[in-house]
Scaffold this motif. Structure first.
Motif, PDB file in Angstrom:
ATOM      1  N   ASP A  55       0.836  -1.198   0.000  1.00 42.54           N
ATOM      2  CA  ASP A  55       0.000   0.000   0.000  1.00 42.54           C
ATOM      3  C   ASP A  55       0.875   1.254   0.000  1.00 42.54           C
ATOM      4  O   ASP A  55       0.633   2.204  -0.763  1.00 42.54           O
ATOM      5  CB  ASP A  55      -0.919   0.004   1.229  1.00 42.54           C
TER       6      ASP A  55
ATOM      7  N   GLU B 258       2.573   1.505  -3.355  1.00 40.53           N
ATOM      8  CA  GLU B 258       1.632   2.033  -4.360  1.00 40.53           C
ATOM      9  C   GLU B 258       1.535   3.555  -4.264  1.00 40.53           C
ATOM     10  O   GLU B 258       1.509   4.261  -5.280  1.00 40.53           O
ATOM     11  CB  GLU B 258       0.249   1.416  -4.141  1.00 40.53           C
TER      12      GLU B 258
ATOM     13  N   SER C 280       2.651   6.018  -7.293  1.00 38.71           N
ATOM     14  CA  SER C 280       1.668   6.875  -7.972  1.00 38.71           C
ATOM     15  C   SER C 280       2.088   8.351  -7.947  1.00 38.71           C
ATOM     16  O   SER C 280       1.633   9.132  -8.782  1.00 38.71           O
ATOM     17  CB  SER C 280       0.293   6.716  -7.338  1.00 38.71           C
TER      18      SER C 280
ATOM     19  N   MET D 119       7.984  -2.902  -8.260  1.00 37.72           N
ATOM     20  CA  MET D 119       6.579  -3.181  -7.977  1.00 37.72           C
ATOM     21  C   MET D 119       6.202  -4.617  -8.363  1.00 37.72           C
ATOM     22  O   MET D 119       5.495  -5.317  -7.622  1.00 37.72           O
ATOM     23  CB  MET D 119       5.678  -2.190  -8.721  1.00 37.72           C
TER      24      MET D 119
ATOM     25  N   LYS E  55      -1.549  -9.208  -9.686  1.00 37.41           N
ATOM     26  CA  LYS E  55      -1.092  -7.812  -9.608  1.00 37.41           C
ATOM     27  C   LYS E  55       0.244  -7.635 -10.322  1.00 37.41           C
ATOM     28  O   LYS E  55       0.474  -6.609 -10.962  1.00 37.41           O
ATOM     29  CB  LYS E  55      -0.963  -7.398  -8.143  1.00 37.41           C
TER      30      LYS E  55
ATOM     31  N   TYR F 286       0.926  -5.085 -13.484  1.00 35.54           N
ATOM     32  CA  TYR F 286       1.986  -4.080 -13.580  1.00 35.54           C
ATOM     33  C   TYR F 286       2.857  -4.298 -14.810  1.00 35.54           C
ATOM     34  O   TYR F 286       3.332  -3.337 -15.419  1.00 35.54           O
ATOM     35  CB  TYR F 286       2.832  -4.072 -12.307  1.00 35.54           C
TER      36      TYR F 286
END
Length: 843
Positions: free
Chosen positions: A305, A308, A312, A325, A337, A341
């Motif tokens: 989290d 991320e 971002s 990632m 996930k 990516y």
């Protein structure tokens, strides 16, 4: 006037060099040629430097070759150009041709070799420099110390340290930083700390190097303390220093079972968040390298989290960012996930590199998605060695050992050289399949690639030969390894135990301990297994004392092995006491204790502990149910066993396997509840297994249930028509019930179907003349084993008493017409010193 022109042209050329103005430099070169100054060595040297700086090495060399007069600076200019262009062969050739050399010449060559990873050649040039009588400078020593660190050559590094002290350069900041970096890379952290303390004014490079060394030796808190000291001392903190301390954060607390390591992980995570705050405060939040380090830290902690959020908000994204990632989600087994990516990465115009594919492979392998891993692997045009190793690991972890070995053969055809990891993984696959010949081929490949003496590969070879019942070869390999590590000792100890040489394994453990090897959890678990198989409580207690001394008493795997030892040695109170003293337990621990109760006939205690396990939040697995159902069966707790059996799938989602059905059938059979047993037989999925029907047949013998016994025998015959066991058991059952006609029918059926109790002996006898005979020499008072398929038409000597000192030869005539009859020869003593030879009908 000439000097003035030369100075002016030299200044213009220097301006072109500083600005890499190639065109302007060429115009100046033309002007120099036009005015006749091409013989000026100073200007020619500047031109060589200009062409080199602009990347035109060939033009620089042409100019150098045409120079009418050269000085040492001319040679240095072209040598430096070759070194900076990483053309080491040309540089070395030129270096050999130099008419004279000075310290600068040697330094240029040594630093170029170190920079290009040729550390051994760099040290060789340094030794030649010393033989030439040249005194090294701080530049020389810094390069040589860097080479020593890269090679891990601590001896040469300490020699350079002595040289630095002798010429008073050990306090030089440049040399001092190189010294502590060398000691850190060689694992001599104490020496690195001393070298750091000798620096009068350490800078950011010094602090970064010592932090890295401390972190590598798992002295994480000390590394953080160094960063705190750096910050408080007012040393400039740049993005490199922050990236280094973030690397320290990623090394903190990876413990899985120990409370202290979880606390370390928590503290390191807090430190990482503090470093992130300092990054923002110092204005480095837009530094791509630093933000990638932050991403890497959170990804390795599994805090995706936070990763991320950082990702971002990145002002700029690189392939490294995407790879971090993908790797982070791969570590958490979130393959979907990771694939997402990868797709986003390609949509944003970034091409996956080798690291991307390796991360994706690792993600698929860790999550068990071998199909996707294979698709990724075969999509790669030229997979590197890490990719091969990743896919090998995937096959091995999923039990696809045959596919791993086939892929290894394909790797050989593609001329990809294996490394120690490749060979060790393939050896484990060969060992798992018992593929001795394939393992020998891998052994040959390891010798060809000079990895056979590597401890990692040697450990795999020992494991292979041990599992293929070639323990002598395993011992031979062990004895030939020049530098043994604990893994090799563990492998051989496990191999000895696997080959039922448990006493030898225990002796070997004591030898290992005597040689100063510190046992690991695996060492203790193996030797405890040996104690359990030997039922040696005294030895188990000795090992227990060593475990306490070694600090492994809180390890769950070692603790589980201790419970197993005490249980198998009938010291159930000791097992229970240790079980409740353990600070943390896993499913294996609970299973061992329940099984221990079952082994010692404590069925009620086993059921109570099973309920306690459920209440503690631990989820039972297949082994748990086997243990508790076994306890119920042995203790006559039929109803409790049925309730637990019915709850397996309904409450815990565990599909009953053959062993579970066997336990409950045995339990019902022992209690004589054959109606329920037959009902269970009708609905169970694994009917075509001989073990189930053997258990049923055994239960029927105890309870004299002839009808069900007949059915069980028929099923066993259906599954294996040449198996004599059901016929013999059924015939014995009929005989004990007085049903002689049924027993005779079974014997006739055996004759008709040509089923023999000992088929191997029958095959040896078959085809021999019926009048042939066999001789058996026996000593008095010694019972001879069953003589199968032989009918004593005549027996010599007769049943007359004979002295005990007489060696007897019993002679049997072979007859093919009665292959189902079994006799045993006995020698019975009838009075002191006198015995009688008897022939006893078995069946």
């Amino acid at each position: 006037m000439e000097l003035k022109i030369t100075t002016h042209l030299g200044n213009l050329l220097q301006f072109c060099i500083d600005n890499k103005a190639h065109i302007a430099g060429k115009l100046l070169h033309a002007h120099i040629l036009r005015i006749g100054y091409f013989t000026n060595t100073f200007l020619s040297n500047r031109l060589i430097e200009l062409y080199s700086k602009c990347g035109h090495i060939d033009m620089a060399r042409q100019l150098f070759d045409k120079m009418p007069e050269r000085n040492i600076y001319s040679w240095h200019a072209i040598l430096d150009s070759y070194c900076k262009a990483n053309k080491l062969d040309n540089a070395h050739e030129l270096f050999v041709q130099m008419p004279e050399r000075n310290t600068v010449s040697w330094n240029t060559m040594i630093s170029a070799l170190v920079r290009n990873g040729c550390e051994e050649k760099a040290l060789d040039v340094y030794h030649r420099m010393n033989l030439g009588g040249f005194v090294p400078t701080h530049f020389t020593l810094a390069s040589v110390l860097s080479a020593c660190g890269g090679l891990g050559d601590i001896v040469c590094g300490k020699q350079c340290h002595c040289v630095a002290a002798k010429i008073c350069l050990d306090k030089n900041l440049y040399v001092g930083n190189a010294l502590l970096s060398m000691y850190s890379k060689c694992g001599c952290v104490k020496d690195a700390v001393v070298a750091f303390g000798d620096l009068a004014e350490p800078n950011e490079v010094s602090f970064t190097a010592i932090m890295g060394g401390l972190a590598e030796s798992d002295r994480v808190e000390e590394a953080f303390s160094m960063f705190t000291l750096m910050h408080r001392s007012g040393i400039y903190i740049d993005s490199v220093s922050l990236s280094s301390v973030l690397g320290v954060c990623t090394r903190g607390g990876n413990g899985e079972f120990c409370v202290n390591s979880q606390m370390d992980e928590f503290l390191c995570n807090v430190h990482g968040q503090q470093i992130q705050g300092l990054t923002v405060k110092l204005g480095f939040e837009s530094d791509l390298h630093l933000t990638n380090s932050l991403l890497d830290m959170y990804a390795k902690y599994g805090d995706m989290d936070s990763a991320e959020l950082i990702f971002s908000n990145l002002p700029e994204v690189s392939v490294v960012s995407w790879n971090v990632m993908i790797g982070g989600y791969g570590q958490k087994c979130q393959t979907d996930k990771a694939i997402e990516y990868l797709q986003r990465m390609q949509l944003h115009g970034f091409e996956p590199d080798e690291v991307t594919y390796i991360n994706m492979l690792a993600a698929c392998v860790k999550s068990g998605d071998l199909e996707t891993a294979c698709q990724i692997f075969y999509r790669m045009e030229c997979p590197n060695l890490s990719s091969w190793n990743a896919i090998f690991s995937g096959y091995t972890q999923n039990g696809n050992h045959e596919e791993a070995i086939k892929l290894f053969s394909e790797m050989q055809f593609q001329n990809v050289q294996p490394d120690r990891t490749t060979l060790a993984v393939i050896l484990s696959s060969c060992a798992a399949m018992g593929l001795l010949e394939g393992g020998k081929q891998v052994h040959a490949a390891s010798i060809k690639t000079l990895f056979h003496n590597d401890v990692y590969v040697a450990s795999g070879l020992i494991g292979l030969y041990s599992k293929c019942n070639k323990i002598e070869v395993a011992i031979c390999i062990f004895d030939r390894v020049p530098a043994l590590d604990i893994a090799c000792w563990n492998s051989l100890m496990a191999g000895l135990s696997l080959n039922s040489l448990d006493k030898d394994a225990f002796t070997f453990f004591k030898q290992m301990h005597g040689k100063g090897m510190i046992p690991t959890q695996f060492s203790y678990a193996t030797v405890l297994s040996c104690c359990a198989k030997l039922s040696s409580l005294a030895q188990g207690r000795q090992v227990h004392a060593q475990i306490v001394k070694g600090g492994y008493v809180n390890d769950v795997f070692v603790g589980s092995a201790l419970i197993d030892v005490y249980s198998k040695c009938a010291y159930i109170n000791g097992a229970v006491q240790f079980f409740y003293e353990m600070p943390c337990r896993n499913t294996i621990t609970w299973n061992e204790m329940i099984h221990g109760y079952a082994q010692n006939g404590c069925g009620n205690e086993a059921v109570c502990l099973y309920k306690h396990m459920i209440q503690s939040g631990e989820k039972p697995d297949e082994i748990t149910f086997i243990a508790v159902l076994t306890a119920c069966s042995h203790s006559g707790l039929v109803d409790a066993g049925i309730r637990i059996f019915n709850s397996m799938q309904e409450e815990y989602g565990v599909e009953p396997l053959l062993d579970h059905y066997t336990c409950i059938i045995d339990s019902l059979g022992r209690a004589g509840r054959f109606h329920e047993l037959e009902a269970l037989l009708e609905k169970m999925p694994c009917k075509n297994d001989s073990i189930v029907w053997e258990v049923v047949l055994s239960s029927c013998r105890v309870r004299d249930n002839v009808n069900l016994a007949r059915r069980a025998a028929d099923e066993l015959v259906r599954l294996d028509q040449q198996n004599s066991a059901p016929y013999v058991l059924l015939a014995n059952m009929y005989s004990s019930s007085g049903r002689w006609d049924d027993a005779k029918e079974v014997r006739e059926m055996m004759i008709e179907k040509k089923i023999f109790k000992d088929p191997e002996l029958h095959q040896k006898c078959e085809g021999m003349p019926s009048e042939n005979f066999f001789r058996f020499s026996i000593s008095p008072l010694r019972v001879v084993a069953s003589v199968s398929n032989v009918v004593p038409v005549a027996m010599l000597p007769s049943d007359d008493p004979v002295p005990l000192s007489t060696a007897l030869t019993i002679q049997f005539y072979y007859s093919q017409c009665h292959p189902f009859i079994y006799y045993r020869v006995e020698v019975r003593m009838i009075r002191a010193g006198i015995a009688m030879v008897c022939c006893v009908l078995l069946f």
